[in-house]
Design a protein around this motif. Structure first.
Motif, PDB file in Angstrom:
ATOM      1  N   PRO A  26       0.814  -1.226   0.000  1.00 51.49           N
ATOM      2  CA  PRO A  26       0.000   0.000   0.000  1.00 51.49           C
ATOM      3  C   PRO A  26       0.844   1.271   0.000  1.00 51.49           C
ATOM      4  CG  PRO A  26      -0.914  -1.592   1.529  1.00 51.49           C
ATOM      5  CD  PRO A  26       0.400  -2.150   1.088  1.00 51.49           C
ATOM      6  N   PHE A  27       2.014   1.233   0.635  1.00 45.28           N
ATOM      7  CA  PHE A  27       2.901   2.391   0.617  1.00 45.28           C
ATOM      8  C   PHE A  27       3.389   2.645  -0.809  1.00 45.28           C
ATOM      9  CE2 PHE A  27       7.000   4.518   0.943  1.00 45.28           C
ATOM     10  CZ  PHE A  27       6.728   5.534   1.850  1.00 45.28           C
ATOM     11  N   THR A  28       3.787   1.564  -1.489  1.00 43.96           N
ATOM     12  CA  THR A  28       4.237   1.688  -2.874  1.00 43.96           C
ATOM     13  C   THR A  28       3.124   2.226  -3.767  1.00 43.96           C
ATOM     14  OG1 THR A  28       5.713  -0.188  -2.537  1.00 43.96           O
ATOM     15  CG2 THR A  28       5.249   0.429  -4.806  1.00 43.96           C
ATOM     16  N   VAL A  77       0.523   6.552  -7.021  1.00 41.74           N
ATOM     17  CA  VAL A  77      -0.687   7.330  -7.311  1.00 41.74           C
ATOM     18  C   VAL A  77      -0.448   8.816  -7.056  1.00 41.74           C
ATOM     19  CG1 VAL A  77      -3.064   7.790  -6.599  1.00 41.74           C
ATOM     20  CG2 VAL A  77      -2.286   5.432  -6.918  1.00 41.74           C
ATOM     21  N   PHE A  78       0.104   9.139  -5.888  1.00 44.64           N
ATOM     22  CA  PHE A  78       0.269  10.548  -5.527  1.00 44.64           C
ATOM     23  C   PHE A  78       1.462  11.191  -6.229  1.00 44.64           C
ATOM     24  CE2 PHE A  78      -2.748   9.410  -2.287  1.00 44.64           C
ATOM     25  CZ  PHE A  78      -3.481  10.577  -2.121  1.00 44.64           C
ATOM     26  N   ILE A 129       2.504  12.844  10.543  1.00 46.51           N
ATOM     27  CA  ILE A 129       1.284  12.370  11.217  1.00 46.51           C
ATOM     28  C   ILE A 129       1.138  10.854  11.038  1.00 46.51           C
ATOM     29  CG2 ILE A 129      -1.241  12.458  11.137  1.00 46.51           C
ATOM     30  CD1 ILE A 129      -0.960  15.453  10.413  1.00 46.51           C
ATOM     31  N   GLY A 130       1.445  10.368   9.840  1.00 41.99           N
ATOM     32  CA  GLY A 130       1.395   8.928   9.602  1.00 41.99           C
ATOM     33  C   GLY A 130       2.341   8.168  10.500  1.00 41.99           C
ATOM     34  N   MET A 149       1.302   8.201   5.034  1.00 42.43           N
ATOM     35  CA  MET A 149       2.717   8.506   4.798  1.00 42.43           C
ATOM     36  C   MET A 149       3.043   8.529   3.307  1.00 42.43           C
ATOM     37  SD  MET A 149       5.099   6.672   7.658  1.00 42.43           S
ATOM     38  CE  MET A 149       4.214   5.129   7.721  1.00 42.43           C
ATOM     39  N   SER A 150       2.503   7.567   2.565  1.00 45.26           N
ATOM     40  CA  SER A 150       2.822   7.507   1.137  1.00 45.26           C
ATOM     41  C   SER A 150       2.279   8.728   0.393  1.00 45.26           C
ATOM     42  CB  SER A 150       2.270   6.224   0.519  1.00 45.26           C
ATOM     43  OG  SER A 150       0.858   6.195   0.571  1.00 45.26           O
TER      44      SER A 150
END
Length: 490
Positions: A316-318, A323-324, A350-351, A375-376
């Motif tokens: 999910p981080f990747t 995406v962002f 914050i993450g 975070m990502s």
């Protein structure tokens, strides 16, 4: 090494620029994957080659010492000899070193191959960014190009964990090194046909005193941080190497201010946007490193995940980075870098703070997954603009060394983060276990996790500090993202 010069199109742009980006992206992915793949391979390599616990660090350290200490001179060599030429040489050398490591019959050969990977990586990484900088001159296109590189830098490590776990589990740890060979060969062939050669203008003589003091100083600094991580900050060897590093690097600055042909002209770091970017990169590298290190340990040691499952847990981080990164590359030409980077670091911080709520009894879905996504999203808003501001307004003469400074600051930041946060986590865990013996068998897992959460707190503080640094240093606006100084090609 190159064919006849590529003819620019009617807009004065390189018609092969998107193919060039593809080539650089492949090489960047290979280098990023290599670091996390090798981490997964260490336990199997230890058993196969009889590597002791005391020596296992050299699988990583041999690479980081060579890479970190040679980046600046690697960037300068690319500027002077030709970035395409050095890029291809770096790919070829990285492939050969990886092949050597893949067939290593003993630990000494494996360590030597890792050091060789570091040497050629120090040629490859600055040349890759310099090629992007001189190839993409339209702000919107440059933002997209750095968006791709930033997405790979931010998300590639998690892909490496999955690939490394798969190769180690179903084939052999040796393929974790061997997989670099076909990637590097393919990228080298593509580069030969599609990457345009560029060199720095002006004098091409090397600053030998600067080379010696910078290389030895960065080596001492990286090794000193490594000693701090393994032996503690009060160790005699830690103190000695860090003191020597300070003396050498101060000497380097003095030399660079006086010689006529400095290896790293002080103008590269004294421009506030570039200097702030390097400082921000160092702080972010130190802060973000803990997420991969300690969260990976939490998933495997505390929650009992396999290496492969841990790799998938980071996906999910990747995905968030990818995406962002696309969103950031669209927003950068419209709003400029600071409105993206400062909120991005705050979100990422914050993450990290959310991860301080984990315990051995919390679940991945409720406590880890949300923080990874936050975070990502935040770090994608940082990676892309930070690369752009690190090269803002740099002349063609200095593009390679400015690119090297990005990697150097990240490398030093990562080494510092390892040493600092290892100490923080270990101390917090020891104190917790000593104070909570009444918990019985549970105390060990809770103590280790408490150490991780304290490290996450310090890491979040570093990211917030990075946001403050970038807020005050970065003043380039969207209109100033048009780069014209670095586009001349020879």
């Amino acid at each position: 090494m190159s064919k006849k010069p590529v003819q620019l199109d009617k807009d004065g742009l390189d018609p092969n620029r998107w193919r060039t980006l593809f080539v650089v992206a492949i090489s960047q992915l290979m280098v990023v994957l290599d670091s996390s793949i090798v981490n997964i391979a260490i336990p199997s390599a230890k058993a196969d080659l009889g590597i002791t616990d005391a020596n296992q660090q050299w699988v990583i350290t041999a690479y980081t010492l060579a890479f970190g200490s040679l980046l600046l001179i690697g960037g300068r060599i690319g500027d002077f000899m030709g970035r395409k030429k050095i890029f291809i040489i770096g790919l070829a050398g990285f492939a050969a070193a990886s092949a050597l490591g893949g067939v290593a019959a003993n630990q000494e050969l494996l360590f030597a191959s890792r050091a060789l990977q570091g040497v050629f990586g120090a040629l490859l990484a600055p040349a890759a960014l310099a090629i992007i900088s001189v190839t993409f001159t339209v702000p919107a296109e440059r933002a997209k190009a750095f968006g791709v590189v930033g997405a790979i830098s931010g998300g590639g490590a998690a892909i490496g964990l999955i690939l490394g776990g798969t190769l180690t589990e179903y084939f052999s740890w040796r393929w974790c090194l061997g997989v670099n060979v076909p990637i590097a060969v393919f990228a080298g062939l593509m580069a030969f046909f599609y990457v345009r050669e560029s060199k720095a203008g002006g004098e091409h003589s090397y600053d030998i005193p600067g080379v010696i003091t910078a290389t030895a100083g960065l080596f001492s600094l990286t090794y000193g941080f490594n000693e701090a991580a393994t032996k503690g900050w009060s160790s005699q060897s830690t103190i000695t190497f860090l003191v020597v590093a300070v003396l050498l690097l101060v000497s380097f600055v003095v030399i660079e201010a006086k010689v006529s042909n400095p290896m790293m002209p002080l103008r590269v770091v004294t421009e506030r946007n570039r200097g702030g970017s390097y400082l921000g990169s160092l702080i972010v590298g130190a802060g973000l490193f803990s997420m991969f290190l300690f969260l990976g340990l939490y998933l495997q040691v505390v929650l009992g995940y396999s290496p492969l499952k841990s790799g998938f847990a980071f996906l999910p981080f990747t995905a968030g980075i990818i995406v962002f990164a696309g969103i950031a590359s669209q927003l950068l030409p419209k709003f400029g870098p600071r409105p993206l980077m400062v909120p991005g670091l705050v979100f990422a911080g914050i993450g990290l703070l959310m991860l301080t709520l984990i315990t051995p009894e919390t679940s991945y879905v409720t406590h880890v997954l949300p923080s990874l996504l936050i975070m990502s999203s935040g770090m994608a808003l940082v990676f892309i603009p930070l690369t752009s501001t690190s090269l803002h307004g740099v002349s063609n003469q200095d593009t390679g060394v400015a690119s090297a400074m990005i990697n150097t600051s990240q490398q030093v930041g990562g080494s510092l983060g390892t040493a600092l946060l290892n100490t923080v986590a270990a101390t917090a865990a020891t104190n917790y276990i000593a104070a909570n013996q009444s918990m019985g068998e549970k105390v060990q897992a809770f103590g280790i996790t408490h150490g991780f959460t304290v490290a996450f707190t310090v890491s979040a503080g570093l990211l917030f500090a990075g946001a403050i640094v970038l807020f005050f240093f970065i003043n380039v606006g969207k209109d100033s993202l048009v780069e014209t100084e670095g586009v001349s090609v020879h």
